[in-house]
Motif scaffolding. Sequence first.
Motif, mmCIF file in Angstrom:
data_model
loop_
_atom_site.group_PDB
_atom_site.id
_atom_site.type_symbol
_atom_site.label_atom_id
_atom_site.label_comp_id
_atom_site.label_asym_id
_atom_site.label_seq_id
_atom_site.Cartn_x
_atom_site.Cartn_y
_atom_site.Cartn_z
ATOM 1 N N GLU A 143 36.119 43.489 36.240
ATOM 2 C CA GLU A 143 36.583 42.697 37.379
ATOM 3 C C GLU A 143 36.250 41.231 37.121
ATOM 4 O O GLU A 143 35.255 40.689 37.615
ATOM 5 C CB GLU A 143 35.933 43.205 38.669
ATOM 6 C CG GLU A 143 36.279 44.657 38.987
ATOM 7 C CD GLU A 143 35.624 45.144 40.255
ATOM 8 O OE1 GLU A 143 34.965 44.336 40.949
ATOM 9 O OE2 GLU A 143 35.779 46.338 40.573
ATOM 10 N N SER A 171 43.068 34.706 35.149
ATOM 11 C CA SER A 171 41.792 34.029 34.932
ATOM 12 C C SER A 171 41.552 33.806 33.450
ATOM 13 O O SER A 171 40.425 33.577 33.033
ATOM 14 C CB SER A 171 40.648 34.862 35.520
ATOM 15 O OG SER A 171 40.841 35.091 36.894
ATOM 16 N N CYS A 221 30.299 40.091 35.190
ATOM 17 C CA CYS A 221 31.386 40.832 35.833
ATOM 18 C C CYS A 221 30.906 42.185 36.333
ATOM 19 O O CYS A 221 29.954 42.762 35.802
ATOM 20 C CB CYS A 221 32.547 41.056 34.856
ATOM 21 S SG CYS A 221 33.372 39.555 34.324
ATOM 22 N N TRP A 280 37.607 38.702 38.189
ATOM 23 C CA TRP A 280 37.706 37.881 39.398
ATOM 24 C C TRP A 280 36.405 37.886 40.205
ATOM 25 O O TRP A 280 36.266 37.125 41.158
ATOM 26 C CB TRP A 280 38.842 38.379 40.272
ATOM 27 C CG TRP A 280 38.769 39.841 40.581
ATOM 28 C CD1 TRP A 280 38.157 40.431 41.632
ATOM 29 C CD2 TRP A 280 39.307 40.893 39.790
ATOM 30 N NE1 TRP A 280 38.266 41.785 41.563
ATOM 31 C CE2 TRP A 280 38.988 42.107 40.436
ATOM 32 C CE3 TRP A 280 40.036 40.956 38.606
ATOM 33 C CZ2 TRP A 280 39.350 43.359 39.945
ATOM 34 C CZ3 TRP A 280 40.411 42.192 38.103
ATOM 35 C CH2 TRP A 280 40.070 43.382 38.779
ATOM 36 N N SER A 281 35.446 38.752 39.831
ATOM 37 C CA SER A 281 34.163 38.800 40.542
ATOM 38 C C SER A 281 33.134 37.839 39.954
ATOM 39 O O SER A 281 32.013 37.757 40.454
ATOM 40 C CB SER A 281 33.604 40.227 40.511
ATOM 41 O OG SER A 281 33.290 40.612 39.168
ATOM 42 N N ARG A 282 33.504 37.115 38.905
ATOM 43 C CA ARG A 282 32.561 36.177 38.295
ATOM 44 C C ARG A 282 32.289 34.994 39.221
ATOM 45 O O ARG A 282 33.173 34.540 39.945
ATOM 46 C CB ARG A 282 33.104 35.660 36.960
ATOM 47 C CG ARG A 282 33.299 36.701 35.889
ATOM 48 C CD ARG A 282 33.780 36.064 34.587
ATOM 49 N NE ARG A 282 34.951 35.245 34.801
ATOM 50 C CZ ARG A 282 35.057 33.970 34.423
ATOM 51 N NH1 ARG A 282 34.057 33.375 33.809
ATOM 52 N NH2 ARG A 282 36.163 33.300 34.652
ATOM 53 N N LYS A 283 31.077 34.469 39.149
ATOM 54 C CA LYS A 283 30.745 33.275 39.917
ATOM 55 C C LYS A 283 31.322 32.028 39.259
ATOM 56 O O LYS A 283 31.661 31.058 39.932
ATOM 57 C CB LYS A 283 29.226 33.150 40.056
ATOM 58 C CG LYS A 283 28.593 34.268 40.875
ATOM 59 C CD LYS A 283 27.095 34.071 41.000
ATOM 60 C CE LYS A 283 26.469 35.191 41.832
ATOM 61 N NZ LYS A 283 24.995 35.032 41.966
ATOM 62 N N ASP A 284 31.415 32.069 37.925
ATOM 63 C CA ASP A 284 31.972 30.933 37.185
ATOM 64 C C ASP A 284 33.496 31.018 37.225
ATOM 65 O O ASP A 284 34.088 32.020 36.821
ATOM 66 C CB ASP A 284 31.482 30.964 35.729
ATOM 67 C CG ASP A 284 31.898 29.728 34.958
ATOM 68 O OD1 ASP A 284 32.466 28.802 35.578
ATOM 69 O OD2 ASP A 284 31.668 29.690 33.723
ATOM 70 N N SER A 285 34.142 29.965 37.718
ATOM 71 C CA SER A 285 35.603 29.962 37.848
ATOM 72 C C SER A 285 36.316 29.458 36.595
ATOM 73 O O SER A 285 37.541 29.341 36.589
ATOM 74 C CB SER A 285 36.011 29.095 39.047
ATOM 75 O OG SER A 285 35.552 27.752 38.870
ATOM 76 N N THR A 286 35.562 29.143 35.537
ATOM 77 C CA THR A 286 36.193 28.653 34.306
ATOM 78 C C THR A 286 37.032 29.770 33.673
ATOM 79 O O THR A 286 36.564 30.891 33.518
ATOM 80 C CB THR A 286 35.127 28.201 33.295
ATOM 81 O OG1 THR A 286 34.269 27.245 33.915
ATOM 82 C CG2 THR A 286 35.782 27.584 32.066
ATOM 83 N N PRO A 287 38.301 29.487 33.304
ATOM 84 C CA PRO A 287 39.138 30.537 32.699
ATOM 85 C C PRO A 287 38.530 31.051 31.395
ATOM 86 O O PRO A 287 37.954 30.285 30.609
ATOM 87 C CB PRO A 287 40.473 29.821 32.448
ATOM 88 C CG PRO A 287 40.479 28.660 33.378
ATOM 89 C CD PRO A 287 39.052 28.237 33.514
ATOM 90 N N GLU A 314 42.838 31.990 29.599
ATOM 91 C CA GLU A 314 43.529 30.887 28.932
ATOM 92 C C GLU A 314 43.883 31.349 27.526
ATOM 93 O O GLU A 314 43.018 31.415 26.649
ATOM 94 C CB GLU A 314 42.630 29.646 28.892
ATOM 95 C CG GLU A 314 43.286 28.430 28.270
ATOM 96 C CD GLU A 314 42.342 27.237 28.210
ATOM 97 O OE1 GLU A 314 41.109 27.472 28.253
ATOM 98 O OE2 GLU A 314 42.816 26.103 28.111
#
Length: 388
Positions: free
Chosen positions: A208, A80, A182, A210-217, A82
Amino acid sequence: ITGNAVVAPSQPVAKPKPRPPCLWIHSMASLKASSWELDQRPVMDLASRFPQLTLAPDLLRVHCYCAKGPVPFPLPPPSSFEMDSTKKAVFTPPSEAVVSGDMRYSVRVVLLTGVTDLGDLQVHFSKKLNVIALHRLPQKELGFPGGDWCSKKDGGDPNAAGLVNAAVRLVKEELCVDLSGCNFTKFMDLTYKTSTGTTVITTFVIAEVWSRKDSTPLAPHGMYTEETSQVEEVVFDEVDLAEEEVEQKTKDVAARVEEQRAKSLQVIPGEREVDRVERLDKLEETLKELEKGLMQFQRTKKVPRKVTVTKTVQHSVSTPTMVNLHYLMEYPNSRAESPSAAAAFELKLFALTVDEMLKREYGAQLQQWLRGYRAQQVARSEERELKR
């Protein structure tokens, strides 16, 4: 032996005692096995549990939250993050540590970047699980992002909400990454006793992402400081030539043309008059072109002048890097009392603890599967006997 003579020993020589061929087997057999479910781990337990780890001199004990029960966090999906080395920000010095009596609280934030190539069985799992670490300069230190809890900025209980606030603040200061959305999982606590008598509790938390609501890296930034200094430099100003300088250059051009004409007017032996007249005509045309070109000289000149210039130099402070678990398990560390040695110790201890946790988890799953498989085989065998 003296020269070629052999001197007898003054006392009888004892026969060598037989020694076991593999001393390390006997020493390993005398070690007490370490329990994987032991959550409060003293220094001596760590020494026997991880013999490849050089322990920090001021470490007292480790509280491992993952020792009992299943893995406290799911294995994250692919990265997740960049990673871009060109992204940098100005470094802000961290807040001073707040000592509450004889206690100081610190936090290390573990950023798992995900597991890739799960289908490739030829690559060990420890080489697939990556984390974000920081190369800090000028100490050339590799460690996790984090620092000390500050009551003014973080507030709350340093063992609960205040610790999460400190983790979010420190990661934002060191990586320009916002983890406010997170969830955090406590992984282990390290308790140190410094030479000054202060007890330092360092807590490792796993963010975590991966638990974010925002999927932006997320894009970790490197940090740098700016150094400003005043430097004297020489610059050149372009100014017009004075009338005397222009007149002098015009005379120089005329003198050069006349010099070229005088050389060409010399008599060449054996030259015919017709050829001489033709050559001189061409010479006049050439001299006119030369004079025309020379008269188009630059009418300005450059004059040096000293000026004071403000220059800004960037010095790198930290650079984020992605490393795998296997690299951290093999990372060298020493007992030196320095920030770089402490950071190396924490990196290696975390990697070895995670590796042990995963071995226990996969071993438990394998044991459960074998028991189920055995029960299935017994049931099938009984079913076949009944059919007979």
